[in-house]
Design a protein around this motif. Structure first.
Motif, PDB file in Angstrom:
ATOM      1  N   UNK A  54      20.789  22.867 -18.673  1.00 42.84           N
ATOM      2  CA  UNK A  54      20.178  23.833 -17.774  1.00 42.84           C
ATOM      3  C   UNK A  54      21.269  24.762 -17.253  1.00 42.84           C
ATOM      4  N   UNK A  55      20.960  26.066 -17.158  1.00 41.12           N
ATOM      5  CA  UNK A  55      21.976  27.034 -16.741  1.00 41.12           C
ATOM      6  C   UNK A  55      22.526  26.743 -15.352  1.00 41.12           C
ATOM      7  N   UNK A  56      21.662  26.235 -14.457  1.00 44.71           N
ATOM      8  CA  UNK A  56      22.087  26.000 -13.080  1.00 44.71           C
ATOM      9  C   UNK A  56      22.518  24.558 -12.836  1.00 44.71           C
ATOM     10  N   UNK A  57      21.951  23.618 -13.579  1.00 48.37           N
ATOM     11  CA  UNK A  57      22.179  22.208 -13.290  1.00 48.37           C
ATOM     12  C   UNK A  57      23.034  21.494 -14.317  1.00 48.37           C
ATOM     13  N   UNK A  58      23.493  22.200 -15.327  1.00 49.51           N
ATOM     14  CA  UNK A  58      24.312  21.557 -16.338  1.00 49.51           C
ATOM     15  C   UNK A  58      23.502  20.656 -17.243  1.00 49.51           C
ATOM     16  N   UNK A  59      24.105  19.568 -17.700  1.00 51.03           N
ATOM     17  CA  UNK A  59      23.413  18.641 -18.595  1.00 51.03           C
ATOM     18  C   UNK A  59      22.473  17.745 -17.796  1.00 51.03           C
ATOM     19  N   UNK A  60      21.260  17.612 -18.330  1.00 51.91           N
ATOM     20  CA  UNK A  60      20.203  16.880 -17.625  1.00 51.91           C
ATOM     21  C   UNK A  60      19.570  15.875 -18.580  1.00 51.91           C
ATOM     22  N   UNK A  61      19.292  14.698 -18.079  1.00 49.16           N
ATOM     23  CA  UNK A  61      18.601  13.655 -18.829  1.00 49.16           C
ATOM     24  C   UNK A  61      17.116  13.752 -18.501  1.00 49.16           C
ATOM     25  N   UNK A  62      16.255  13.904 -19.509  1.00 47.13           N
ATOM     26  CA  UNK A  62      14.809  14.015 -19.295  1.00 47.13           C
ATOM     27  C   UNK A  62      14.109  12.839 -19.948  1.00 47.13           C
ATOM     28  N   UNK A  63      13.220  12.193 -19.205  1.00 49.14           N
ATOM     29  CA  UNK A  63      12.487  11.046 -19.731  1.00 49.14           C
ATOM     30  C   UNK A  63      11.285  10.787 -18.825  1.00 49.14           C
ATOM     31  N   UNK A  64      10.733   9.583 -18.918  1.00 51.10           N
ATOM     32  CA  UNK A  64       9.614   9.180 -18.067  1.00 51.10           C
ATOM     33  C   UNK A  64       9.693   7.681 -17.839  1.00 51.10           C
ATOM     34  N   UNK A  65       9.152   7.231 -16.735  1.00 56.41           N
ATOM     35  CA  UNK A  65       9.145   5.811 -16.407  1.00 56.41           C
ATOM     36  C   UNK A  65       8.179   5.058 -17.309  1.00 56.41           C
ATOM     37  N   UNK A  66       8.180   3.749 -17.187  1.00 54.92           N
ATOM     38  CA  UNK A  66       7.158   2.944 -17.864  1.00 54.92           C
ATOM     39  C   UNK A  66       5.789   3.335 -17.306  1.00 54.92           C
ATOM     40  N   UNK A  67       4.769   3.360 -18.145  1.00 53.63           N
ATOM     41  CA  UNK A  67       3.442   3.756 -17.655  1.00 53.63           C
ATOM     42  C   UNK A  67       2.796   2.655 -16.827  1.00 53.63           C
ATOM     43  N   UNK A  68       1.762   3.036 -16.103  1.00 48.27           N
ATOM     44  CA  UNK A  68       0.947   2.046 -15.422  1.00 48.27           C
ATOM     45  C   UNK A  68       0.364   1.082 -16.448  1.00 48.27           C
ATOM     46  N   UNK A  69       0.088  -0.157 -16.063  1.00 50.50           N
ATOM     47  CA  UNK A  69      -0.480  -1.100 -17.037  1.00 50.50           C
ATOM     48  C   UNK A  69      -1.821  -0.604 -17.564  1.00 50.50           C
ATOM     49  N   UNK A  70      -2.078  -0.879 -18.833  1.00 55.53           N
ATOM     50  CA  UNK A  70      -3.301  -0.384 -19.479  1.00 55.53           C
ATOM     51  C   UNK A  70      -4.556  -0.888 -18.790  1.00 55.53           C
ATOM     52  N   UNK A  71      -4.491  -2.080 -18.190  1.00 52.61           N
ATOM     53  CA  UNK A  71      -5.707  -2.626 -17.581  1.00 52.61           C
ATOM     54  C   UNK A  71      -5.968  -2.073 -16.179  1.00 52.61           C
ATOM     55  N   UNK A  72      -5.184  -1.031 -15.770  1.00 52.98           N
ATOM     56  CA  UNK A  72      -5.577  -0.295 -14.560  1.00 52.98           C
ATOM     57  C   UNK A  72      -6.869   0.466 -14.813  1.00 52.98           C
TER      58      UNK A  72
END
Length: 543
Positions: free
Chosen positions: A227-245
């Protein structure tokens, strides 16, 4: 509304065991929350007959009190489960398992179900069994988008080392491993990382957010972006909610305009969209000034002066009206709002809501004028993380640039819908919104005007150019705005034509001359107190 009430009844009666998300996307002000509270009130009046337990998941603590009051619940009807040590846990019954209705937050539900099934999350049980009616209020993603700034991570070990050498060494190992990963490459961090709460208390708020984000994606695939302003950035996502929700009911007033649900559907997520006619916004007028007004743009004194003068001119033209001002949250010694108030007559009639707090409030529903000072742009890494969270795809499977662009446009529509609908537009009858006029300053890409029309079907979407540009359009309007910027915002007394031509991207002098000599443009110059010279435009009172 009828379809929503039917869906609630079906989920409560456990008549739908199909794992799916039932999405209600009625626009703000159309009564989704009221429908839930009406159902609970009726249910309570029947003594909670045929009751399998209700779980209501909200985004903010303050919304819990609103639900309790609106549904007319007594203390023995409900329980609250939020962060440990929070006083709100004392509301309602002390034994959540015995409460017909339990309230919690998005964050609490995610934390309590991490690494376990919903059926095993006994904190949310009713009479020893998982609750059948599960309602998620506002935006839903099975996983949470996460971005982590690598520059911020590098500064944390210096704080941790005297307090917890092991935690500092663990973070050192992670940052060292990330140094060798090239931009746009994917990486999986299988490291272990932990620190006691007293150690983490030494971190600043920004450092703690980066630490928590990193911990939440350890063991999950991420991608390195720049990113031009923030430098190198790690992008991902957490584990999802359990399927039986699922099955669960999602109440998202922005469901119609967001692209994250479409991304979920394209990768097989079972979403059942409840039908709805949609709101008619024919009593809303949106005036758009296609002018860059990001946080960084407002940091430039000349740009800030121009934007605030333009906003103040409109606000002062309606001196008897209250105004809702949508703005960026102030950072440090930010003076934007103070500068605006200094230019406005009777500034006590201004109400301010910053981005991030622009939804879930009815406090300004009587206000008929809205000024959006600046749009809320997320970083490309943040939109990428939204794509990962919505699609469930990992970066090595390939991320779709078109989908990321769609998600970005959808988030703009979502933010504008939520912000402007804090005002009188959320009122109305028979599917038509309340009277309202909104002024929007900013750019969302190639066609902001079309994006506004998609967000507010039936509304009048008009160009807005302050400072008396009148009926000028096209290239004439571009030249007028550049001239005005240089004279008023820049403080110049004369401006060379060649500088104007280069600034607006005109290739030849005759092309500019064709604009400057038009009768409408000459009239505009006269109104601004400007005259044409051979090689320049100058103030009329200067020789």
């Amino acid at each position: 509304m009828k379809e929503l009430k039917v869906a609630i009844s079906q989920l409560n009666a456990a008549s739908s065991s199909v794992p799916q998300l039932v999405l209600s996307s009625m626009d703000p002000g159309e009564g989704k929350s009221s429908a839930i509270c009406d159902f609970i009130r009726s249910w309570k009046d029947e003594g909670f007959r045929d009751h399998h337990g209700a779980l209501i998941v909200l985004s903010r603590h303050e919304e819990i009190r609103s639900y309790v009051d609106q549904a007319g619940l007594s203390r023995h009807h409900y329980a609250v489960t939020v962060a440990e040590g929070d006083a709100m846990n004392e509301m309602g019954l002390s034994d959540p398992d015995a409460a017909p209705v339990i309230f919690t937050t998005h964050e609490k539900l995610r934390r309590w179900t991490t690494g376990r099934s919903f059926a095993d999350a006994d904190k949310f049980h009713y009479l020893g069994r998982p609750r059948t009616l599960r309602i998620w209020d506002e935006s839903f993603l099975a996983a949470q988008p996460v971005t982590v700034r690598l520059d911020m991570l590098k500064g944390i070990p210096a704080v941790l080392r005297p307090l917890d050498p092991k935690a500092a060494q663990g973070l050192d190992a992670i940052t060292a491993a990330l140094e060798s990963v090239e931009t746009r490459q994917s990486v999986t961090l299988s490291h272990q990382l932990s620190a006691c709460p007293s150690t983490l208390a030494a971190l600043s708020g920004a450092q703690k957010r980066e630490w928590d984000g990193l911990v939440s994606i350890l063991g999950r695939e991420a991608i390195i972006l720049r990113d031009n302003r923030m430098g190198r950035v790690l992008a991902s996502a957490t584990a999802p909610l359990p399927a039986d929700f699922q099955p669960a009911l999602v109440l998202d007033a922005s469901g119609r305009v967001r692209e994250t649900y479409r991304a979920m559907e394209e990768t097989g997520a079972p979403i059942r969209r409840l039908p709805g006619a949609g709101r008619n916004y024919s009593r809303l007028t949106v005036r758009h000034w296609d002018r860059a007004s990001s946080r960084s743009a407002l940091n430039v004194p000349e740009t800030r002066r121009e934007i605030l003068e333009g906003a103040a001119s409109v606000i002062n033209a309606a001196p008897a009206e209250e105004w809702l001002i949508i703005h960026h949250q102030a950072r440090g010694a930010d003076t934007v709002l103070d500068e605006l108030k200094a230019q406005v007559a009777n500034p006590e009639r201004l109400h301010f809501v910053n981005w991030g707090r622009h939804n879930a409030t009815n406090a300004y529903r009587h206000v008929r004028k809205v000024m959006v000072l600046s749009l809320w742009h997320l970083t490309d890494a943040a939109y990428t993380a939204h794509h990962i969270a919505a699609s469930g795809r990992v970066p090595s499977q390939g991320l779709d640039r078109e989908t990321i662009s769609r998600i970005a446009a959808g988030e703009h529509r979502h933010n504008l819908l939520q912000a402007i609908c804090r005002a009188n537009v959320r009122n109305g009858a028979d599917g038509v919104c309340g009277d309202c006029e909104a002024y929007v300053i900013g750019k969302t890409g190639k066609d902001t005007k079309a994006l506004l029309a998609e967000t507010f079907p039936g509304a009048a979407i008009k160009d807005w150019r302050p400072f008396g540009a009148g009926e000028l359009t096209g290239r004439s309007l571009d030249v007028a705005e550049e001239i005005r910027r240089r004279f008023v915002a820049g403080g110049a007394e004369r401006v060379r034509k060649i500088d104007i031509r280069k600034a607006v991207g005109m290739g030849t002098a005759p092309e500019l001359a064709q604009v400057l000599t038009r009768p409408a443009f000459k009239a505009w110059l006269a109104g601004e107190g400007l005259v044409l010279g051979t090689k320049e435009v100058r103030r009329a009172d200067r020789v």
